[in-house]
Design a protein around this motif. Structure first.
Motif, PDB file in Angstrom:
ATOM      1  N   LYS A 187       5.331  10.410   9.992  1.00 38.02           N
ATOM      2  CA  LYS A 187       5.805   9.038   9.848  1.00 38.02           C
ATOM      3  C   LYS A 187       5.040   8.391   8.713  1.00 38.02           C
ATOM      4  N   ASN A 188       5.675   7.453   8.065  1.00 33.33           N
ATOM      5  CA  ASN A 188       4.984   6.707   7.023  1.00 33.33           C
ATOM      6  C   ASN A 188       3.894   5.865   7.653  1.00 33.33           C
ATOM      7  N   LYS A 189       2.758   5.830   6.990  1.00 34.26           N
ATOM      8  CA  LYS A 189       1.630   5.074   7.489  1.00 34.26           C
ATOM      9  C   LYS A 189       1.604   3.733   6.780  1.00 34.26           C
ATOM     10  N   LYS A 190       1.450   2.674   7.535  1.00 38.50           N
ATOM     11  CA  LYS A 190       1.415   1.333   6.960  1.00 38.50           C
ATOM     12  C   LYS A 190      -0.030   0.860   6.929  1.00 38.50           C
ATOM     13  N   TYR A 191      -0.468   0.413   5.770  1.00 36.91           N
ATOM     14  CA  TYR A 191      -1.832  -0.052   5.597  1.00 36.91           C
ATOM     15  C   TYR A 191      -1.848  -1.577   5.508  1.00 36.91           C
ATOM     16  N   THR A 192      -2.863  -2.184   6.094  1.00 38.29           N
ATOM     17  CA  THR A 192      -2.972  -3.641   6.055  1.00 38.29           C
ATOM     18  C   THR A 192      -3.440  -4.100   4.684  1.00 38.29           C
ATOM     19  N   ARG A 193      -3.211  -5.364   4.404  1.00 37.00           N
ATOM     20  CA  ARG A 193      -3.655  -5.947   3.137  1.00 37.00           C
ATOM     21  C   ARG A 193      -5.160  -5.835   2.989  1.00 37.00           C
ATOM     22  N   GLU A 194      -5.859  -6.122   4.068  1.00 34.21           N
ATOM     23  CA  GLU A 194      -7.322  -6.090   4.038  1.00 34.21           C
ATOM     24  C   GLU A 194      -7.832  -4.677   3.758  1.00 34.21           C
ATOM     25  N   PHE A 195      -7.186  -3.700   4.368  1.00 37.98           N
ATOM     26  CA  PHE A 195      -7.586  -2.307   4.174  1.00 37.98           C
ATOM     27  C   PHE A 195      -7.411  -1.896   2.716  1.00 37.98           C
ATOM     28  N   LYS A 196      -6.254  -2.217   2.135  1.00 40.09           N
ATOM     29  CA  LYS A 196      -5.985  -1.860   0.743  1.00 40.09           C
ATOM     30  C   LYS A 196      -7.033  -2.476  -0.182  1.00 40.09           C
ATOM     31  N   GLU A 197      -7.305  -3.747   0.045  1.00 42.65           N
ATOM     32  CA  GLU A 197      -8.263  -4.445  -0.804  1.00 42.65           C
ATOM     33  C   GLU A 197      -9.665  -3.852  -0.669  1.00 42.65           C
ATOM     34  N   LYS A 198     -10.045  -3.514   0.552  1.00 46.78           N
ATOM     35  CA  LYS A 198     -11.361  -2.928   0.795  1.00 46.78           C
ATOM     36  C   LYS A 198     -11.507  -1.594   0.076  1.00 46.78           C
ATOM     37  N   VAL A 199     -10.504  -0.744   0.191  1.00 44.61           N
ATOM     38  CA  VAL A 199     -10.550   0.584  -0.420  1.00 44.61           C
ATOM     39  C   VAL A 199     -10.609   0.469  -1.945  1.00 44.61           C
ATOM     40  N   ARG A 244      -5.283  -4.403 -10.505  1.00 43.87           N
ATOM     41  CA  ARG A 244      -5.669  -4.753 -11.876  1.00 43.87           C
ATOM     42  C   ARG A 244      -4.705  -5.759 -12.497  1.00 43.87           C
ATOM     43  N   GLU A 245      -3.432  -5.728 -12.073  1.00 45.91           N
ATOM     44  CA  GLU A 245      -2.458  -6.722 -12.538  1.00 45.91           C
ATOM     45  C   GLU A 245      -2.833  -8.110 -12.028  1.00 45.91           C
ATOM     46  N   GLY A 246      -3.367  -8.134 -10.840  1.00 42.72           N
ATOM     47  CA  GLY A 246      -3.778  -9.378 -10.207  1.00 42.72           C
ATOM     48  C   GLY A 246      -4.042  -9.079  -8.748  1.00 42.72           C
ATOM     49  N   PRO A 247      -5.204  -9.476  -8.240  1.00 44.50           N
ATOM     50  CA  PRO A 247      -5.561  -9.127  -6.861  1.00 44.50           C
ATOM     51  C   PRO A 247      -4.526  -9.548  -5.821  1.00 44.50           C
ATOM     52  N   THR A 248      -3.791 -10.616  -6.071  1.00 46.23           N
ATOM     53  CA  THR A 248      -2.788 -11.038  -5.089  1.00 46.23           C
ATOM     54  C   THR A 248      -1.540 -10.160  -5.143  1.00 46.23           C
ATOM     55  N   SER A 249      -1.312  -9.462  -6.252  1.00 41.99           N
ATOM     56  CA  SER A 249      -0.130  -8.601  -6.350  1.00 41.99           C
ATOM     57  C   SER A 249      -0.242  -7.391  -5.422  1.00 41.99           C
ATOM     58  N   LEU A 250      -1.442  -7.085  -4.990  1.00 41.76           N
ATOM     59  CA  LEU A 250      -1.668  -5.979  -4.059  1.00 41.76           C
ATOM     60  C   LEU A 250      -1.026  -6.255  -2.707  1.00 41.76           C
ATOM     61  N   HIS A 251      -0.854  -7.517  -2.387  1.00 41.81           N
ATOM     62  CA  HIS A 251      -0.339  -7.909  -1.076  1.00 41.81           C
ATOM     63  C   HIS A 251       1.176  -8.055  -1.019  1.00 41.81           C
ATOM     64  N   ARG A 252       1.832  -8.022  -2.169  1.00 41.17           N
ATOM     65  CA  ARG A 252       3.288  -8.172  -2.175  1.00 41.17           C
ATOM     66  C   ARG A 252       3.964  -6.874  -1.782  1.00 41.17           C
ATOM     67  N   GLU A 253       5.051  -7.005  -1.088  1.00 38.34           N
ATOM     68  CA  GLU A 253       5.838  -5.845  -0.661  1.00 38.34           C
ATOM     69  C   GLU A 253       6.981  -5.663  -1.650  1.00 38.34           C
ATOM     70  N   ASN A 254       7.095  -4.490  -2.245  1.00 38.27           N
ATOM     71  CA  ASN A 254       8.122  -4.238  -3.255  1.00 38.27           C
ATOM     72  C   ASN A 254       9.193  -3.264  -2.790  1.00 38.27           C
ATOM     73  N   ARG A 255       9.175  -2.898  -1.527  1.00 39.16           N
ATOM     74  CA  ARG A 255      10.163  -1.934  -1.040  1.00 39.16           C
ATOM     75  C   ARG A 255      11.470  -2.637  -0.719  1.00 39.16           C
ATOM     76  N   GLY A 256      12.524  -1.862  -0.703  1.00 37.55           N
ATOM     77  CA  GLY A 256      13.824  -2.382  -0.296  1.00 37.55           C
ATOM     78  C   GLY A 256      14.570  -3.039  -1.443  1.00 37.55           C
ATOM     79  N   ARG A 257      15.712  -3.586  -1.105  1.00 36.12           N
ATOM     80  CA  ARG A 257      16.538  -4.240  -2.108  1.00 36.12           C
ATOM     81  C   ARG A 257      15.993  -5.613  -2.433  1.00 36.12           C
TER      82      ARG A 257
END
Length: 70
Positions: A3-15, A50-63
């Motif tokens: 299954k696809n694993k979903k990572y939290t915003r905080e986790f992504k930023e920490k890593v 690197r584009e912008g720390p807040t861009s890490l939190h946006r969801e780009n999947r789907g239509r």
């Protein structure tokens, strides 16, 4: 099948921050420590951060939503 694993915003930023600080070495090592399945996923997070720390939190999947003007 996995299954696809979903990572939290905080986790992504920490890593990403820990990688950028150089605390654990390279991408492969950081991915193993934090159990990120794919190094390319970590590369995508880095690019977005690197584009912008807040861009890490946006969801780009789907239509994309299209707004129609009358």
């Amino acid at each position: 099948m996995r299954k696809n694993k979903k990572y939290t915003r905080e986790f992504k930023e920490k890593v990403v921050k820990e990688y950028l600080l150089g605390q654990h070495g390279g991408l492969n090592t950081v991915a193993k420590i934090y159990d990120v399945r794919n190094v390319s996923q970590l590369k995508k997070w880095l690019k977005k951060y690197r584009e912008g720390p807040t861009s890490l939190h946006r969801e780009n999947r789907g239509r994309k939503k299209v707004l129609f003007k009358n």
